[in-house]
Design a protein around this motif. Sequence first.
Motif: not given
Length: 467
Positions: A264-273, A382-390
């Motif tokens: 969902l994140q990558v699709s929305r960054y693509w469409i937003a761009t 979210i079951p992931e370390k924050k640095r991966y998000y940024f």
Amino acid sequence: MMNIMGFLNLAEMGFSSVVAFALYKPLFDNDLASVGEVLSVFGYVYNRIGFIILICGAIIAVFLPGFFKGSGFSDEIIWATYFTYLTTTLLGFFVNYKEVLLAADQKNFIKVKTFNVVKIVKISTQILCLICVDYGVYGWLLLEFLFLSVYSIFINLQIKRLYPQLSSTARSGKALKDKYSFIYQKARQAFFHKFSSIVLQQTGGILIYMYSNLSMVTRYANYTLITSSIYTLLSSVFDSTNAAVGNLVAEKDDKKILSVFWELQVSRYWIATCMVYVTYSTIDLFISVWLGADYILSFDIKIILMLNLFVMLTRKTNDEFISACGLFKDVWAPIAEALLNISVAIVAGNLFGIVGIPLGMLLSTLLIIGIWKPVFLYREFIPEKKRYYFLRVFKYILVSLGSIFIAEKFPVLYLYSGNKYFDLLSLGLEKTFAIFTISWIVYYVVALEMRRFTKRFSTMIRNKLFA
């Protein structure tokens, strides 16, 4: 008028998002009895809010002519417009409150389709009224009320058809409010988020009026009308996944949650761009064709508005998961966002003029929406370390900038004909084709999530076509 309606809607306190959260679990369990009880409580609360808005709206009406003094409109038109908007706003609280069920049950497309069909017919009829009727403004307002009333009838008939065994009334909600007291608790938290949203959306025009005049407010509003329409359009598309995210959260499958979250994140960054680039490339020409070159705003204001639009479009995934988890307890964040927005807008407005107004919104959204909200979501769910998000988001931004750079270097095939409508269409189609194609290729090559999203989307289309 719409700014005033926005502040009156603050009385809603964010109940709709809380009720959607409360509906996910009973819908997942197919517990229609509990669904009916939640809707009854929601109806009871919304009816009470509607009466508060009615009283506040009636008080505000007394002061309207003074606010619009010098605008050139008669008091009769001002009051007729205001009470039309007020009445249509109240329909949502007394009649249409059950439509939240469609959004929670992955059937929001029914609401969107019904609303858009009614809206297209309404606007077409209003255009004919303005052209053919002597008192076209009053006819336009009457049609505004009639068609939204028609929408209310249709949407409630649709809900009755889809859920024939559902039993819920606003009257019975009073007896159930203690059983669902958590809705009130969550709503008190959601209120502050609603407040921040209203401040961000509605204060721009009012602050510009403080530093300039109604003419500048109109020029600014023309641009924000376009950007907000794009945001509303894409939100309608993005919101179709709200209920799916709610079900995903209810399943509690960490691996699946992470996979869907990043698709969902990558699709929305693509469409937003893509949408921001096309809007940036064509908005001045659109304004010139629509209203004339005198209504074009300066380059710096346009850039800030485009950055604001990008941030608002890319926030949707985080917002969906926060809402699905009922994470409204960070009440300090929306307060800080609202205060920061107004403070920066006032200081920057004094220093730089009206360009400082959207700058306040940009800075507050970057700090709270862009940084704090993902930190909060990761810490709580979210079951992931924050640095991966940024790190991933930074990669997406680089991909977006690189795609725009390539699109700008793309050979221009723009066919100038001298016909302003054809020229606008030609430029829009070229920019749309270039950025969607280029950015998809770059995202597909560098982002595994984009490849997974493309595969999922193509599979869904094939199933729809050959089912």
